[in-house]
Every structure is written in structure tokens, then in C-alpha cells.
Design a protein around this motif. Structure first.
Motif, PDB file in Angstrom:
ATOM      1  N   LEU A   5       0.820  -1.203   0.000  1.00 35.18           N
ATOM      2  CA  LEU A   5       0.000   0.000   0.000  1.00 35.18           C
ATOM      3  C   LEU A   5       0.853   1.252   0.000  1.00 35.18           C
ATOM      4  N   ALA A   6       1.930   1.248   0.780  1.00 35.12           N
ATOM      5  CA  ALA A   6       2.789   2.433   0.851  1.00 35.12           C
ATOM      6  C   ALA A   6       3.393   2.754  -0.498  1.00 35.12           C
ATOM      7  N   SER A   7       3.808   1.731  -1.237  1.00 37.15           N
ATOM      8  CA  SER A   7       4.414   1.972  -2.542  1.00 37.15           C
ATOM      9  C   SER A   7       3.369   2.248  -3.598  1.00 37.15           C
ATOM     10  N   ALA A   8       2.127   1.838  -3.340  1.00 35.53           N
ATOM     11  CA  ALA A   8       1.078   2.043  -4.335  1.00 35.53           C
ATOM     12  C   ALA A   8       0.480   3.428  -4.269  1.00 35.53           C
ATOM     13  N   MET A   9       0.527   4.059  -3.088  1.00 37.42           N
ATOM     14  CA  MET A   9      -0.143   5.333  -2.930  1.00 37.42           C
ATOM     15  C   MET A   9       0.526   6.402  -3.775  1.00 37.42           C
ATOM     16  N   LEU A 101       2.736  16.520  14.576  1.00 39.95           N
ATOM     17  CA  LEU A 101       2.040  17.502  13.757  1.00 39.95           C
ATOM     18  C   LEU A 101       1.250  16.833  12.644  1.00 39.95           C
ATOM     19  N   ASP A 102       1.828  15.800  12.022  1.00 42.59           N
ATOM     20  CA  ASP A 102       1.130  15.159  10.915  1.00 42.59           C
ATOM     21  C   ASP A 102      -0.163  14.502  11.389  1.00 42.59           C
ATOM     22  N   ALA A 103      -0.137  13.842  12.554  1.00 38.23           N
ATOM     23  CA  ALA A 103      -1.343  13.210  13.082  1.00 38.23           C
ATOM     24  C   ALA A 103      -2.413  14.260  13.391  1.00 38.23           C
ATOM     25  N   TRP A 104      -1.973  15.405  13.916  1.00 36.26           N
ATOM     26  CA  TRP A 104      -2.912  16.496  14.197  1.00 36.26           C
ATOM     27  C   TRP A 104      -3.587  16.975  12.918  1.00 36.26           C
ATOM     28  N   MET A 105      -2.820  17.092  11.838  1.00 33.45           N
ATOM     29  CA  MET A 105      -3.387  17.554  10.571  1.00 33.45           C
ATOM     30  C   MET A 105      -4.270  16.487   9.937  1.00 33.45           C
ATOM     31  N   VAL A 170      -3.200   2.850   8.859  1.00 33.49           N
ATOM     32  CA  VAL A 170      -2.285   1.907   9.507  1.00 33.49           C
ATOM     33  C   VAL A 170      -1.300   1.301   8.514  1.00 33.49           C
ATOM     34  N   TYR A 171      -1.783   0.809   7.397  1.00 30.29           N
ATOM     35  CA  TYR A 171      -0.919   0.067   6.482  1.00 30.29           C
ATOM     36  C   TYR A 171      -0.210   0.946   5.457  1.00 30.29           C
ATOM     37  N   ALA A 172      -0.837   2.058   5.048  1.00 27.13           N
ATOM     38  CA  ALA A 172      -0.196   2.936   4.065  1.00 27.13           C
ATOM     39  C   ALA A 172       0.579   4.059   4.738  1.00 27.13           C
ATOM     40  N   GLU A 173      -0.026   4.690   5.757  1.00 29.92           N
ATOM     41  CA  GLU A 173       0.627   5.827   6.415  1.00 29.92           C
ATOM     42  C   GLU A 173       1.505   5.403   7.582  1.00 29.92           C
ATOM     43  N   GLY A 174       1.346   4.188   8.066  1.00 30.88           N
ATOM     44  CA  GLY A 174       2.235   3.680   9.098  1.00 30.88           C
ATOM     45  C   GLY A 174       1.896   4.092  10.520  1.00 30.88           C
ATOM     46  N   TYR A 175       0.685   4.573  10.760  1.00 26.26           N
ATOM     47  CA  TYR A 175       0.300   4.919  12.117  1.00 26.26           C
ATOM     48  C   TYR A 175       0.028   3.663  12.939  1.00 26.26           C
ATOM     49  N   SER A 176       0.291   3.750  14.228  1.00 22.66           N
ATOM     50  CA  SER A 176      -0.040   2.653  15.125  1.00 22.66           C
ATOM     51  C   SER A 176      -1.553   2.596  15.316  1.00 22.66           C
TER      52      SER A 176
END
Length: 215
Positions: A5-9, A101-105, A170-176
Motif C-alpha cells: 500500500l505504501a508503494s502504491a499510494m 504535527l502530521d497526526a494532528w493535521m 495503519v498500512y499505508a501511512e504507518g500509524y499505530s
């Protein structure tokens, strides 16, 4: 799934949290009095607005593709991502130093979608549609890998919105799980349940496809 997913986005700061201010050494062509100009660099902590402005070049492509997963088309994703950046700048004073900051946005983006733009899109018949195929290409991988990435991402974008957003975060952006739950303002258990449902659907889809390809 995370790597695919990360490489596909599709993709579209100054560090340290400090800004440099150097006093002018001349005023109207006349050298300033040493008492006015100490001839030294003054360091000051960056304001929240400056930090947000510095981070936008890196964060905006991620916000845009998250907006795309929410809205389902490029024009609406443009509007949502730009509105989120504007809202973040307007509310810079509310950003808590020491947090991501990214999570806030991302949370601002999601709240904007829920509160206004999604309602408008659904009311006008333009919401919750399949993402345009034209935005799913990634020039980096080879043809076979690109085809797989496109196929996986297309399948993800056909999931119900709640599952789709959880998978992207979770899978593309990598957030827990905890971070994704914070962005969406739901319990961690809800994130886990949505991901489990998404994995079941995707596993069945690609499992059936492998069976057909083997015939």
C-alpha cells in the motif's frame, strides 16, 4: 500489505523547531549604532504557524492521498486537503507542542470531511465513489509490481469507508493502532475490528483470484 500500500499510494521543513533572525546592519545606508545592533544572530523558538508552514511540503502529499481515500475523486481530494491546511494554519495556536504535527493535521482532515464536505458530497450525489484509476499509478516499480500495487489499492478503495480509512492510516501511512484511533476519535478496539474485517475481505478476494489463476 503495509509495503504494497505504501508503494502504491500516489505522491504528490526546517528542523530543530527554531528560526534565525539576523538584525539589519544598516538603515537607510547608515550603519546602525552598536547599541542598536549587537551584530549577533538571535535564535528564537519557531511559532506553531511557522512549524506548520515548514511541514506542509512534506505533509501535504500524504494529506492529499488520505483525502483521496475519503472523497473518492481527485477534485474533492484537492478541496479537502487544501481546506485542512488552511484550518491548521488558522488554528495553529491549538497545536500541542511535543505531539505529532502530521497526526494532528490528519485529524483535522478527517473532522472536516465528517462535519462538512462529506455531507455536501452525499447530498449532491458525488460522495463515496470509486477512486479514479488515473491516480493509482506509481512510476517507480516495474510493470508487474505496479500492476499488483494498483490491484491491491483498488481493492482497498472499494472497502466500506470505515474499513478503508483504517487500512490507509495503519498500512499505508504507518500509524499505530493507537495513533489511528486518535485521528478517527474511536477506541483502539474499533480500529482492530475494522482492520480485521478489511483483511478478511481482501484475503477472500485475492485468495479467490489466486485459485482462478491457478486453473
Amino acid at each position: 500489505m503495509r509495503n504494497e500500500l505504501a508503494s502504491a499510494m500516489p505522491s504528490g521543513a526546517s528542523g530543530g523547531g527554531y528560526a534565525v533572525h539576523r538584525p539589519a546592519t544598516q538603515r537607510n545606508g547608515t550603519r546602525l549604532d552598536p547599541r542598536e545592533n549587537r551584530q549577533m544572530t538571535i535564535w528564537r523558538r519557531k511559532t506553531a504557524a511557522e512549524r506548520i508552514s515548514d511541514a506542509l511540503p512534506d505533509v501535504f502529499p500524504r494529506l492529499w492521498r488520505y483525502s483521496l481515500s475519503l472523497t473518492g475523486n481527485q477534485d474533492a481530494a484537492d478541496d479537502l486537503a487544501q481546506a485542512a491546511c488552511l484550518r491548521a494554519m488558522e488554528n495553529a495556536a491549538r497545536f500541542d507542542e511535543g505531539t505529532r504535527l502530521d497526526a494532528w493535521m490528519f485529524r483535522i482532515t478527517h473532522n472536516l470531511w465528517i462535519s462538512t464536505l462529506r455531507k455536501n458530497a452525499v447530498r449532491t450525489g458525488g460522495g463515496l465513489v470509486t477512486v479514479d484509476d488515473t491516480v493509482l499509478t506509481d512510476p517507480a516499480p516495474g510493470p508487474e509490481r505496479q500492476a499488483l500495487n494498483r490491484e491491491v489499492l483498488s481493492a482497498v478503495l472499494q472497502l466500506p469507508e470505515a474499513q478503508r480509512v483504517a487500512v490507509i492510516l495503519v498500512y499505508a501511512e504507518g500509524y499505530s493502532y493507537r495513533e489511528a484511533a486518535g485521528i478517527l476519535d474511536v477506541p483502539i478496539g474499533t480500529i482492530m475490528s475494522r482492520l480485521a474485517s478489511a483483511r478478511s475481505v481482501l484475503g477472500q478476494k485475492f485468495g479467490d483470484q489466486e485459485t482462478q489463476d491457478a486453473r
